[in-house]
Design an enzyme around this catalytic site. Structure first.
Site, short mmCIF file in Angstrom:
data_model
loop_
_atom_site.label_atom_id
_atom_site.label_comp_id
_atom_site.label_asym_id
_atom_site.label_seq_id
_atom_site.Cartn_x
_atom_site.Cartn_y
_atom_site.Cartn_z
N ILE A 35 0.85 -1.19 0.00
CA ILE A 35 0.00 0.00 0.00
C ILE A 35 0.89 1.24 0.00
CG2 ILE A 35 -0.20 -0.10 2.54
CD1 ILE A 35 -3.06 1.08 2.23
N CYS A 36 0.38 2.31 -0.60
CA CYS A 36 1.02 3.62 -0.54
C CYS A 36 2.42 3.56 -1.14
CB CYS A 36 1.00 4.10 0.92
SG CYS A 36 1.49 5.82 1.17
N GLY A 37 3.41 4.11 -0.46
CA GLY A 37 4.76 4.20 -0.99
C GLY A 37 5.41 2.86 -1.27
N THR A 71 4.21 0.63 -3.00
CA THR A 71 3.97 0.33 -4.42
C THR A 71 5.09 0.91 -5.28
OG1 THR A 71 2.56 2.28 -4.75
CG2 THR A 71 1.46 0.21 -4.13
#
Length: 197
Positions: A102-104, A106
């Site tokens: 999730i988020c960074g 990725t």
């Protein structure tokens, strides 16, 4: 799936709120969550919570895990400190063990080349494009995306991440999965009755 240990990667500045739903409901359904750091030295989350990792990344074996979870963190965009976690994600996927990012995280997976051939999502497409990855045509405008054993979600979608994890691991299915999501994402109180049935 007979393995019931889920590994949560922890590192300085990790976004501790992004996996709260996921880990809480997994532990309520027979899973054990173990934290894994670069080393076993304590880390501090973005929320200021100190976490003592259960094991070091070098000791992490996909054969002992049902899932690896990678959260966002400032460090994903500040250099290569977290690249070993993206490499671990590659090892997990190669072994057929799911990874949820999730988020960074990725962006870390994009830099590792893990999103080049898989459908995925993130914060916005140009965030991942800035990594120089080759998977732009596989970017999906969605709250969360599952492609095989890889789950991705944007930074505002911890509930959608949890939904995809629960589906992947068989925690909730069908109507109950939909009800869980409606309850925690949409505050739909009528979904509670379905979950309790």
């Amino acid at each position: 799936m007979t393995r019931t240990t889920v590994h949560l990667a922890v590192y300085d500045t990790f976004a501790d709120w992004e996996t709260g739903h996921t880990t809480a409901h997994l532990t309520q359904h027979g899973f054990t969550v173990r934290t894994v750091g670069l080393t076993t030295a304590p880390v501090t989350t973005m929320g200021g919570v100190r976490v003592q990792p259960d094991l070091a990344l070098a000791d992490l074996d996909p054969a002992d895990s049902a899932l690896l979870i990678l959260t966002g963190a400032h460090l994903w965009d500040a250099g290569d400190d977290l690249a070993p976690f993206a490499a671990a994600a590659r090892t997990f996927l190669d072994a057929g063990v799911p990874v949820a990012a999730i988020c960074g995280a990725t962006a870390g997976l994009a830099r590792e080349g893990l999103l080049d051939d898989r459908d995925h999502t993130s914060a916005v497409s140009f965030y991942l494009a800035a990594t120089g990855y080759q998977g732009g045509e596989h970017y999906r405008e969605a709250d969360a995306v599952t492609d095989g054993d890889l789950i991705t979600a944007g930074p505002t979608e911890p509930v959608a991440l949890a939904r995809e994890v629960f589906a992947k691991l068989g925690v909730y299915e069908g109507e109950k999965l939909d009800a869980w999501y409606r309850l925690f994402h949409d505050s739909d109180a009528s979904a509670f009755a379905v979950l309790e049935s």
